[in-house]
Design an enzyme around this catalytic site. Structure first.
Site, PDB file in Angstrom:
ATOM      1  N   ASN A  43      -2.327   1.908  -0.440  1.00 55.44           N
ATOM      2  CA  ASN A  43      -2.034   3.276  -0.880  1.00 55.44           C
ATOM      3  C   ASN A  43      -3.249   4.136  -0.522  1.00 55.44           C
ATOM      4  O   ASN A  43      -4.278   4.071  -1.185  1.00 55.44           O
ATOM      5  CB  ASN A  43      -1.785   3.260  -2.399  1.00 55.44           C
ATOM      6  CG  ASN A  43      -1.626   4.649  -2.975  1.00 55.44           C
ATOM      7  OD1 ASN A  43      -1.499   5.633  -2.243  1.00 55.44           O
ATOM      8  ND2 ASN A  43      -1.642   4.744  -4.299  1.00 55.44           N
ATOM      9  N   LYS A  65      -3.579   7.239  -0.743  1.00 54.88           N
ATOM     10  CA  LYS A  65      -3.699   8.434  -1.595  1.00 54.88           C
ATOM     11  C   LYS A  65      -3.970   9.667  -0.727  1.00 54.88           C
ATOM     12  O   LYS A  65      -3.492   9.729   0.403  1.00 54.88           O
ATOM     13  CB  LYS A  65      -4.766   8.207  -2.675  1.00 54.88           C
ATOM     14  CG  LYS A  65      -4.508   6.913  -3.459  1.00 54.88           C
ATOM     15  CD  LYS A  65      -5.314   6.791  -4.721  1.00 54.88           C
ATOM     16  CE  LYS A  65      -4.945   5.491  -5.421  1.00 54.88           C
ATOM     17  NZ  LYS A  65      -5.644   5.296  -6.681  1.00 54.88           N
ATOM     18  N   HIS A  73       3.644   6.336  -9.616  1.00 56.23           N
ATOM     19  CA  HIS A  73       2.236   5.944  -9.664  1.00 56.23           C
ATOM     20  C   HIS A  73       1.585   6.635 -10.869  1.00 56.23           C
ATOM     21  O   HIS A  73       1.940   7.760 -11.215  1.00 56.23           O
ATOM     22  CB  HIS A  73       1.524   6.359  -8.364  1.00 56.23           C
ATOM     23  CG  HIS A  73       0.133   5.816  -8.283  1.00 56.23           C
ATOM     24  ND1 HIS A  73      -0.920   6.410  -8.922  1.00 56.23           N
ATOM     25  CD2 HIS A  73      -0.369   4.714  -7.669  1.00 56.23           C
ATOM     26  CE1 HIS A  73      -2.018   5.700  -8.691  1.00 56.23           C
ATOM     27  NE2 HIS A  73      -1.709   4.663  -7.947  1.00 56.23           N
ATOM     28  N   GLU A 116      -1.068   8.147 -11.250  1.00 60.29           N
ATOM     29  CA  GLU A 116      -1.624   9.486 -10.969  1.00 60.29           C
ATOM     30  C   GLU A 116      -0.508  10.530 -10.985  1.00 60.29           C
ATOM     31  O   GLU A 116      -0.719  11.661 -11.416  1.00 60.29           O
ATOM     32  CB  GLU A 116      -2.385   9.464  -9.636  1.00 60.29           C
ATOM     33  CG  GLU A 116      -3.728   8.750  -9.791  1.00 60.29           C
ATOM     34  CD  GLU A 116      -4.234   8.063  -8.539  1.00 60.29           C
ATOM     35  OE1 GLU A 116      -3.760   8.373  -7.431  1.00 60.29           O
ATOM     36  OE2 GLU A 116      -5.128   7.196  -8.686  1.00 60.29           O
ATOM     37  N   GLU A 152       0.004  -1.729 -12.803  1.00 62.77           N
ATOM     38  CA  GLU A 152      -1.317  -1.149 -12.581  1.00 62.77           C
ATOM     39  C   GLU A 152      -1.881  -0.635 -13.903  1.00 62.77           C
ATOM     40  O   GLU A 152      -1.541   0.472 -14.335  1.00 62.77           O
ATOM     41  CB  GLU A 152      -1.223   0.020 -11.593  1.00 62.77           C
ATOM     42  CG  GLU A 152      -0.695  -0.375 -10.240  1.00 62.77           C
ATOM     43  CD  GLU A 152      -1.175   0.588  -9.160  1.00 62.77           C
ATOM     44  OE1 GLU A 152      -1.837   0.134  -8.233  1.00 62.77           O
ATOM     45  OE2 GLU A 152      -0.894   1.804  -9.272  1.00 62.77           O
ATOM     46  N   GLY A 208      -9.278   2.584  -9.577  1.00 62.76           N
ATOM     47  CA  GLY A 208     -10.389   3.361  -9.032  1.00 62.76           C
ATOM     48  C   GLY A 208     -11.667   3.257  -9.846  1.00 62.76           C
ATOM     49  O   GLY A 208     -12.606   4.016  -9.635  1.00 62.76           O
ATOM     50  N   SER A 211      -8.253  -1.725  -8.576  1.00 62.32           N
ATOM     51  CA  SER A 211      -9.520  -2.256  -8.056  1.00 62.32           C
ATOM     52  C   SER A 211      -9.380  -3.635  -7.404  1.00 62.32           C
ATOM     53  O   SER A 211     -10.240  -4.505  -7.581  1.00 62.32           O
ATOM     54  CB  SER A 211     -10.590  -2.282  -9.152  1.00 62.32           C
ATOM     55  OG  SER A 211     -10.854  -0.974  -9.611  1.00 62.32           O
ATOM     56  N   GLY A 255      -8.475   2.133  -3.061  1.00 63.75           N
ATOM     57  CA  GLY A 255      -9.761   2.320  -2.381  1.00 63.75           C
ATOM     58  C   GLY A 255     -10.009   1.351  -1.236  1.00 63.75           C
ATOM     59  O   GLY A 255     -10.392   1.768  -0.126  1.00 63.75           O
TER      60      GLY A 255
HETATM   61  P1  PGA Z   1      -7.593   1.236  -6.555  1.00 60.77           P
HETATM   62  O1  PGA Z   1      -6.193   1.998  -6.669  1.00 60.77           O
HETATM   63  O2  PGA Z   1      -7.358  -0.002  -5.754  1.00 60.77           O
HETATM   64  O3  PGA Z   1      -8.508   2.216  -5.868  1.00 60.77           O
HETATM   65  O4  PGA Z   1      -8.028   0.919  -7.960  1.00 60.77           O
HETATM   66  C1  PGA Z   1      -5.004   1.295  -6.909  1.00 60.77           C
HETATM   67  C2  PGA Z   1      -3.840   2.252  -6.976  1.00 60.77           C
HETATM   68  O5  PGA Z   1      -3.981   3.327  -7.567  1.00 60.77           O
HETATM   69  O6  PGA Z   1      -2.758   1.967  -6.442  1.00 60.77           O
END
Ligand code: PGA
Length: 261
Positions: free
Chosen positions: A12, A14, A102, A104, A174, A180, A220, A242
């Site tokens: 992803n 983002k 998601h 977010e 998640e 993140g 993460s 990330g």
């Molecule tokens: P991250 O994000 O690997 O940066 O923690 C995961 C996600 O939001 O899908």
């Protein structure tokens, strides 16, 4: 023994990479992976909308077995929805997987389970696969409400779906506090929640749906922790934020099996 579920490793991106950077990233990723690396794993990348056409072109031209994904979609097919992108538009770009709900989107853009459900239905109507995200906040986990929160998200986001449909889709667990932040759920905690999700699917949609649905872990995920997480029986892949921006790191996550002891 139920048939083994092929893990799905999804990147992803983002709101990162313009279309020039996206082309470079997908080319580097394609180069970092060998044909046999795709033997036991499915791989998808989810660039921003403005990059989809460019990434699709690279994947097609070089015959790369990476599936194209999107990060979001509008629930209506077309109409006066300024700034939105519909499922038929994504389908025309050969998008296979669409992330819906998601955290977010839920937190920053107020998406409810009802809306996530409508988006999942829109994705399915175009023969694409939704990756439906669920997960609790740190506060909810500390208060012992993590399982209840995830249960209501699963029930709400998948409402009205037939058992065979649920058996073919992807859920992503998640925990919001792990996204993140560099903090990962321990593989035991992640496994426990993914097993809980599978149990919920079994109760509501039956044993076949529970055996078929793929449950990713996200939050993460890095090359160092992927092998241990992926070894858990109810974790069928990863949704990677990330670390998916670095093609070498993402390739190592795709190849988690090589690093398993
Ligand atoms: P991250 O994000 O690997 O940066 O923690 C995961 C996600 O939001 O899908």
């Amino acid at each position: 023994m139920p048939e083994a579920r092929t893990p799905l490793i999804s990147g992803n991106w983002k709101m990162n990479h313009n279309h020039f950077e996206a082309i470079q990233t997908i080319q580097k990723l394609a180069y970092a992976l060998n044909p046999e690396d795709y033997d036991h794993v499915d791989v998808s990348v989810h660039p921003p909308f403005t990059d989809l056409r460019s990434v699709q072109t690279v994947l097609q031209a070089d015959d790369v077995p990476i599936s194209l994904g999107a990060q979001n979609v509008h629930q209506e097919k077309s109409g006066a929805f300024t700034g939105e992108i519909s499922a038929p538009m994504l389908q025309k770009l050969d998008v296979s997987y669409v992330i819906v709900g998601h955290s977010e989107r839920r937190e920053l853009f107020g998406e409810t389970d009802e809306l996530v459900n409508a988006k999942a239905l829109a994705v399915l109507a175009e023969q694409m696969t939704p990756i439906v995200c669920v997960g609790e906040t740190l506060e909810e986990r500390r208060a012992g409400r993590a399982e209840g929160k995830v249960a209501s998200q699963v029930a709400g986001s998948l409402a009205g779906l037939a058992p065979d449909v649920v058996g073919g889709l992807v859920l992503a667990y998640e925990p919001i506090w792990a996204i993140g932040t560099g903090e990962t759920a321990s593989s035991e905690d992640a496994q426990q929640m993914c097993a809980h999700i599978r149990r919920l699917v079994g109760e509501q949609w039956g044993a076949d749906a529970a055996a078929g649905v793929r449950i990713q872990y996200g939050g993460s995920v890095k090359p160092a922790n992927a092998p241990e997480l992926m070894a858990e029986p109810d974790i069928d892949g990863a949704l990677v934020g990330g670390a998916s921006l670095d093609p070498d790191d993402f390739a190592r996550i795709v190849n988690f099996r090589l690093y398993q002891t």
